[in-house]
Design an enzyme around this catalytic site. Structure first.
Site, PDB file in Angstrom:
ATOM      1  N   HIS A  75       0.864  -1.191   0.000  1.00  0.00           N
ATOM      2  CA  HIS A  75       0.000   0.000   0.000  1.00  0.00           C
ATOM      3  C   HIS A  75       0.894   1.232   0.000  1.00  0.00           C
ATOM      4  O   HIS A  75       1.721   1.404   0.885  1.00  0.00           O
ATOM      5  CB  HIS A  75      -0.920   0.001   1.227  1.00  0.00           C
ATOM      6  CG  HIS A  75      -2.097  -0.923   1.070  1.00  0.00           C
ATOM      7  ND1 HIS A  75      -3.399  -0.507   1.166  1.00  0.00           N
ATOM      8  CD2 HIS A  75      -2.145  -2.240   0.779  1.00  0.00           C
ATOM      9  CE1 HIS A  75      -4.210  -1.537   0.950  1.00  0.00           C
ATOM     10  NE2 HIS A  75      -3.474  -2.606   0.721  1.00  0.00           N
ATOM     11  N   TYR A 204      -9.130   6.127   6.760  1.00  0.00           N
ATOM     12  CA  TYR A 204      -9.247   6.532   8.162  1.00  0.00           C
ATOM     13  C   TYR A 204     -10.196   7.724   8.165  1.00  0.00           C
ATOM     14  O   TYR A 204      -9.858   8.785   7.638  1.00  0.00           O
ATOM     15  CB  TYR A 204      -7.889   6.967   8.715  1.00  0.00           C
ATOM     16  CG  TYR A 204      -6.922   5.827   8.985  1.00  0.00           C
ATOM     17  CD1 TYR A 204      -6.215   5.224   7.956  1.00  0.00           C
ATOM     18  CD2 TYR A 204      -6.711   5.378  10.289  1.00  0.00           C
ATOM     19  CE1 TYR A 204      -5.316   4.190   8.207  1.00  0.00           C
ATOM     20  CE2 TYR A 204      -5.806   4.341  10.553  1.00  0.00           C
ATOM     21  CZ  TYR A 204      -5.122   3.754   9.510  1.00  0.00           C
ATOM     22  OH  TYR A 204      -4.227   2.734   9.756  1.00  0.00           O
ATOM     23  N   PRO A 293      -4.663   1.000  18.417  1.00  0.00           N
ATOM     24  CA  PRO A 293      -4.397   0.463  17.077  1.00  0.00           C
ATOM     25  C   PRO A 293      -4.438   1.478  15.938  1.00  0.00           C
ATOM     26  O   PRO A 293      -4.115   1.128  14.802  1.00  0.00           O
ATOM     27  CB  PRO A 293      -5.525  -0.569  16.891  1.00  0.00           C
ATOM     28  CG  PRO A 293      -6.623  -0.095  17.774  1.00  0.00           C
ATOM     29  CD  PRO A 293      -5.969   0.573  18.940  1.00  0.00           C
ATOM     30  N   LYS A 297       0.810   0.335  14.813  1.00  0.00           N
ATOM     31  CA  LYS A 297       2.207   0.216  15.241  1.00  0.00           C
ATOM     32  C   LYS A 297       2.523  -1.059  16.035  1.00  0.00           C
ATOM     33  O   LYS A 297       3.689  -1.416  16.177  1.00  0.00           O
ATOM     34  CB  LYS A 297       2.587   1.428  16.099  1.00  0.00           C
ATOM     35  CG  LYS A 297       2.852   2.676  15.281  1.00  0.00           C
ATOM     36  CD  LYS A 297       4.261   2.661  14.713  1.00  0.00           C
ATOM     37  CE  LYS A 297       4.461   3.637  13.591  1.00  0.00           C
ATOM     38  NZ  LYS A 297       4.233   3.106  12.247  1.00  0.00           N
ATOM     39  N   TYR A 385       3.995   6.667   9.888  1.00  0.00           N
ATOM     40  CA  TYR A 385       3.176   5.500   9.548  1.00  0.00           C
ATOM     41  C   TYR A 385       4.024   4.415   8.885  1.00  0.00           C
ATOM     42  O   TYR A 385       3.879   3.226   9.197  1.00  0.00           O
ATOM     43  CB  TYR A 385       2.028   5.926   8.625  1.00  0.00           C
ATOM     44  CG  TYR A 385       0.897   4.924   8.531  1.00  0.00           C
ATOM     45  CD1 TYR A 385      -0.298   5.133   9.213  1.00  0.00           C
ATOM     46  CD2 TYR A 385       1.011   3.764   7.762  1.00  0.00           C
ATOM     47  CE1 TYR A 385      -1.341   4.218   9.134  1.00  0.00           C
ATOM     48  CE2 TYR A 385      -0.014   2.840   7.679  1.00  0.00           C
ATOM     49  CZ  TYR A 385      -1.190   3.077   8.362  1.00  0.00           C
ATOM     50  OH  TYR A 385      -2.212   2.163   8.286  1.00  0.00           O
TER      51      TYR A 385
HETATM   52  C1  PHB Z   1      -6.320  -3.834  10.339  1.00  0.00           C
HETATM   53  O1  PHB Z   1      -6.407  -4.097   9.139  1.00  0.00           O
HETATM   54  O2  PHB Z   1      -6.711  -4.636  11.207  1.00  0.00           O
HETATM   55  C2  PHB Z   1      -5.796  -2.517  10.778  1.00  0.00           C
HETATM   56  C3  PHB Z   1      -5.250  -1.664   9.827  1.00  0.00           C
HETATM   57  C4  PHB Z   1      -4.781  -0.431  10.218  1.00  0.00           C
HETATM   58  C5  PHB Z   1      -4.853  -0.037  11.537  1.00  0.00           C
HETATM   59  C6  PHB Z   1      -5.382  -0.890  12.495  1.00  0.00           C
HETATM   60  C7  PHB Z   1      -5.853  -2.141  12.125  1.00  0.00           C
HETATM   61  O3  PHB Z   1      -4.425   1.193  11.896  1.00  0.00           O
END
Ligand code: PHB
Length: 393
Positions: A75, A204, A293, A297, A385
């Site tokens: 990604h 997000y 989450p 990280k 990130y």
């Molecule tokens: C996930 O795909 O579970 C996931 C992806 C990004 C995040 C947290 C969880 O920031």
């Protein structure tokens, strides 16, 4: 009672414990890894899915997981959504780095298979009760197997890679809970559904109804999260309510819906243990720290700890040189606190606190605009990130 000896005793067969055993074995250092869970539980527990470029590099270059490159998906950015609009953060353009979507349980399947193939002493269903460090030069893991049979593993070094409920922590910090700690007044309601991806990259989204994250698992399975009350009963919402809620939170974007086949609630906390090492016992991964989450990280930080501890253990066990070990905690903490800040920042910028005022809400939109409108802002997010270089910890 059985007593076993090894060079390094590792509690926890998660990504940190398994990768450490792998790297040690490559340097000719033998270890034993124990975990209270069964292999099946470890391989099927749903966890997060984003790997930093440095994590992917160590997994693939060390031979721990070759599938990460073939079955994982690169990604090159994410979308930040707010006020009805999406804004792409172009990781590759801004930092030259990408992240990979590869579910943690897939990485664990690879790690377990690799370790067993190489003859690793890896014991499932073995629960550590404590570390006996009455002889500081020879710590002993005291454990019991699935039949309740007591087992002692005496080692030159013991590593607590045993997650947020670590029993190893007590031997390092003097208490099972001792650490810097922060709770959040919300959680994530996570679902897995059968549907094609709703967008090419992760979304997000900050919305007046609360945060949503649109993540992915494969061409046919998607992972999505809704900010929720930590006490929410995951069975209390109908599929229709979940989809309506998710759709409203990605205002201006339409999600492809499908049957929901898994639901869970993830609590949020930030935690850093007061100490990461005492004598011949050290903590790595969630045993040492927990992050919310939002910044993805968790596993990446665990792998970064392992790289540092591995270097320190090679120096100690191959050359009797303790200097890197003496620096382990400070070096690891430098990255850990950066990741704590990043995870807290993403969380606070994207979620709606239950007691948020109109001022807070407008200030938050101001902050998001500042990030997306400035190249420096976007780069700041992208650098964190995709992960700071491991040589700088
Ligand atoms: C996930 O795909 O579970 C996931 C992806 C990004 C995040 C947290 C969880 O920031």
């Amino acid at each position: 009672m059985t007593e076993t000896r090894t060079r390094v005793g590792i509690i926890g067969a998660g990504p940190a414990g398994l990768l450490l055993s792998h790297l040690l074995a490559q340097a000719g250092i033998e270890s034993i890894v124990i975990d209270s869970r069964t292999r099946d539980e470890i391989e099927h527990t749903i966890r997060a899915g984003i790997l930093e470029h440095g994590t992917v590099r160590v997994l693939s270059e060390s031979g721990a997981s070759t599938r990460v490159l073939t079955d994982g998906h690169r990604h090159d950015g994410i979308e930040l959504r707010f006020a009805g609009e999406g804004h792409r953060i172009d990781f590759r353009g801004l930092t030259g780095r990408s992240v990979w979507l590869y579910p943690q349980h897939e990485a664990l399947k690879d790690l377990i298979a690799t370790r067993l193939e190489h003859g690793q002493d890896l014991r499932f269903g073995v629960t550590a009760s404590h570390i006996d460090d009455s002889d500081p030069a020879r710590p002993v893991i005291v454990a019991a197997d699935a039949d309740g049979q007591r087992l002692e593993i005496a080692a030159e070094f013991v590593v607590g890679a045993d997650g947020s409920h670590s029993v190893a922590r007590a031997a390092v910090t003097g208490s099972q809970t001792g650490g810097y700690f922060r709770e959040y007044p919300f959680a994530w309601f996570g679902i897995l559904c059968e549907a094609p991806p709703s967008a090419p990259e992760l979304i997000y989204s900050n919305s007046p109804n609360g945060f949503a994250l649109i993540s992915q698992r494969s061409a046919t399975v998607q992972r999505m999260y809704l900010q929720c009350d930590p006490e929410l009963d995951p069975s209390s919402m109908s599929d229709r309510q979940i989809w309506d809620d998710l759709q409203s939170r990605v205002d201006g974007h339409t999600l492809i819906e499908g049957p929901i086949f898994q639901r869970d609630v993830l609590r949020f906390r930030s935690f850093v243990a007061h100490e990461l090492r005492k004598g011949r016992v050290a903590l790595v991964g969630d045993a040492a720290h927990t992050v919310p989450p939002t910044g993805a990280k968790g596993m990446n930080l665990a792998i970064a700890d392992v790289l540092l501890l591995n270097e320190a253990l090679l120096a100690l066990l191959l050359e009797g040189d303790e200097r890197a070990l003496d620096q382990y905690a400070d070096a690891a903490l430098r990255r850990i606190w950066k990741a704590q800040h990043f995870s807290w920042w993403m969380t606070s910028m994207l979620h709606v606190a239950p007691d948020a005022t109109d001022f807070d809400r407008r200030r938050q939109l101001g902050e998001l605009n500042m990030v997306v409108e400035s190249e420096a802002g976007r780069r700041y997010l992208a650098e964190a990130y995709t992960g700071w270089p491991t040589d700088k910890a």
